[in-house]
Design an enzyme around this catalytic site. Structure first.
Site, PDB file in Angstrom:
ATOM      1  N   ASN A  52       0.978  -1.128  -0.018  1.00 16.52           N
ATOM      2  CA  ASN A  52      -0.036   0.057  -0.073  1.00 16.52           C
ATOM      3  C   ASN A  52       0.830   1.221  -0.170  1.00 16.52           C
ATOM      4  O   ASN A  52       2.059   0.878   0.516  1.00 16.52           O
ATOM      5  CB  ASN A  52      -0.895  -0.046   1.176  1.00 16.52           C
ATOM      6  CG  ASN A  52      -2.058   0.906   1.218  1.00 16.52           C
ATOM      7  OD1 ASN A  52      -2.431   1.260   0.114  1.00 16.52           O
ATOM      8  ND2 ASN A  52      -2.663   1.050   2.208  1.00 16.52           N
ATOM      9  N   ALA A 111      -7.816  -9.169   4.446  1.00 17.48           N
ATOM     10  CA  ALA A 111      -7.514 -10.433   5.130  1.00 17.48           C
ATOM     11  C   ALA A 111      -6.911 -10.071   6.368  1.00 17.48           C
ATOM     12  O   ALA A 111      -6.288  -9.156   6.482  1.00 17.48           O
ATOM     13  CB  ALA A 111      -6.707 -11.286   4.107  1.00 17.48           C
ATOM     14  N   LYS A 115      -5.729   5.891  -3.540  1.00 21.24           N
ATOM     15  CA  LYS A 115      -5.796   5.236  -2.333  1.00 21.24           C
ATOM     16  C   LYS A 115      -4.904   5.790  -1.188  1.00 21.24           C
ATOM     17  O   LYS A 115      -5.521   6.077  -0.085  1.00 21.24           O
ATOM     18  CB  LYS A 115      -5.497   3.690  -2.493  1.00 21.24           C
ATOM     19  CG  LYS A 115      -5.377   2.828  -1.363  1.00 21.24           C
ATOM     20  CD  LYS A 115      -6.489   1.874  -1.552  1.00 21.24           C
ATOM     21  CE  LYS A 115      -6.626   0.924  -0.096  1.00 21.24           C
ATOM     22  NZ  LYS A 115      -5.677   0.064   0.095  1.00 21.24           N
ATOM     23  N   ASN A 150      -6.951   7.931   7.900  1.00 20.69           N
ATOM     24  CA  ASN A 150      -6.421   7.074   8.906  1.00 20.69           C
ATOM     25  C   ASN A 150      -5.676   7.673  10.018  1.00 20.69           C
ATOM     26  O   ASN A 150      -5.914   7.524  11.065  1.00 20.69           O
ATOM     27  CB  ASN A 150      -5.206   5.989   8.142  1.00 20.69           C
ATOM     28  CG  ASN A 150      -6.025   5.090   7.127  1.00 20.69           C
ATOM     29  OD1 ASN A 150      -7.148   5.232   6.856  1.00 20.69           O
ATOM     30  ND2 ASN A 150      -5.288   4.226   6.591  1.00 20.69           N
ATOM     31  N   ASN A 173     -13.905   4.876  11.778  1.00 23.91           N
ATOM     32  CA  ASN A 173     -13.961   5.574  10.621  1.00 23.91           C
ATOM     33  C   ASN A 173     -15.162   6.477  10.495  1.00 23.91           C
ATOM     34  O   ASN A 173     -14.944   7.798  10.452  1.00 23.91           O
ATOM     35  CB  ASN A 173     -13.983   4.962   9.359  1.00 23.91           C
ATOM     36  CG  ASN A 173     -12.635   4.119   9.191  1.00 23.91           C
ATOM     37  OD1 ASN A 173     -11.655   4.439   9.846  1.00 23.91           O
ATOM     38  ND2 ASN A 173     -12.682   3.250   7.972  1.00 23.91           N
TER      39      ASN A 173
END
Ligand code: NAD
Ligand code: KPL
Length: 305
Positions: free
Chosen positions: A105, A131, A184, A192, A202
């Protein structure tokens, strides 16, 4: 070229990819950190994938990074801060023209990896799959999503791309992978760090929308200046949509912090701040956010980069 998938990192995403590829009959080899981890893995008898009601174990062969034999295809499934050191250790085994899929990421680690492996083709990925590790060698496939893969240096997909569909890994080849990764990154920067600083899910950011919108404004300007106008489009609207859609979730950075794990801040907000400095863009709010986050991480005894 060998068609074996070497997968470095038997964490959440690495295990998820390894199990699905192995289930589809593809040749897979896990690369584990050291002989201790290898022995523990062998004692467990393989990787277990938990998918809704289904629990399956896959006895995928594993090795350490100094095992003999060339690597032609590598899935790098570690955190962004581990990516370049991991590839540096594997460099002697990387065949000329090897292909490395980078699952990290954020941005910045891809260039660090390319420096360590100048003769390899680096394929960038952006994943919205989810996951988590229930315990060592046991991964839970919690969130169905999608994977975009692309190579900013070469528009054609690799010949193995069909492997992914055969393995049930939802994926599309895209010429716009950088735009996806920037978008992203921007979402992660707007959401975040604030969840850590306000200690909330969130959805808690619905009470701080002025702060969120101020960050989105600066991020949109930065994306434009970095040559990513598509990634800047309607950013604030998407950020608010994501906050609502994931209101009950804790962000990945929040979870890292609360489990005492190192975050990927250097490749998210840190990358945004470094890019702004390079392009001469004023981002006072993002810089202030970065300073507050760094102070917060340091106070918890966590690395701030
Ligand atoms: P993880 O921490 O669960 O797994 C990483 C694994 O890599 C660990 O098992 C670690 O021991 C291993 N590793 C690190 N260096 C190594 C080395 N040199 N040799 C062998 N193994 C090594 O991480 P993750 O959650 O799978 O995330 C990987 C990347 O994917 C991150 O950049 C993350 O942001 C991104 N991502 C994760 C998810 C998710 O749902 N987990 C979703 C989207 C994106
Ligand atoms: O990707 C995310 C994360 O938690 O890392 C979302 C849910 C989009 C929040 O930024």
């Amino acid at each position: 070229m060998s068609s074996t998938w070497h997968i470095l990192g038997a964490g959440s995403l690495g295990s998820l990819w390894a199990c699905r590829l192995a289930r589809a009959g593809k040749a897979v080899r896990l690369i584990l950190r050291d002989t201790q981890r290898l022995a523990a893995y062998q004692a467990a008898g393989g990787l277990t994938l938990v998918e809704q009601e289904r629990v399956c174990r896959y006895a995928i062969p594993a090795q350490t990074d100094d095992a003999p034999g060339p690597i032609h295809r590598l899935l790098l499934a570690c955190k962004a801060y581990d990516a370049a050191p991991a590839v540096a250790r594997l460099a002697p085994r990387l065949a000329h023209g090897a292909e490395i899929v980078l699952l990290q990421n954020g941005l910045g680690s891809q260039d660090e990896v390319a420096e360590q492996a100048p003769h390899a083709r680096c394929i960038f990925a952006s994943s919205t799959e989810g996951a988590f590790r229930e315990q060592d060698w046991r991964v839970n496939f919690a969130g169905h999503g999608f994977n975009w893969l692309g190579d900013p240096a070469k528009p054609t997909p690799p010949e193995w791309f069909a492997d992914l569909h055969e393995a049930g890994i939802p994926a599309q080849w895209t010429p716009d992978i950088l735009s996806r990764l920037w978008r992203k990154l921007a979402l992660n920067c707007a959401i975040n760090p604030l969840t850590v600083l306000h200690d909330c899910q969130n959805g808690g950011l619905l009470g701080h929308l002025t702060e969120v919108c101020g960050l989105c404004e600066e991020l949109a300007v930065l994306l434009q200046r970095c040559g990513q106008p598509l990634a800047a489009e309607n950013l604030d609207e998407e950020v608010q949509r994501v906050i609502l859609a994931t209101a009950a979730n804790y962000s990945s950075m929040y979870q890292d912090v609360h489990h005492g794990r190192r975050t990927e801040v250097h490749y998210l907000l840190g990358h945004a701040c470094r890019s702004a400095a390079r392009h001469g863009v004023a981002i006072d709010r993002l810089e202030q956010l970065h300073r507050r986050l760094v102070d917060n991480l340091r106070a918890r005894g966590l690395p701030s980069a």
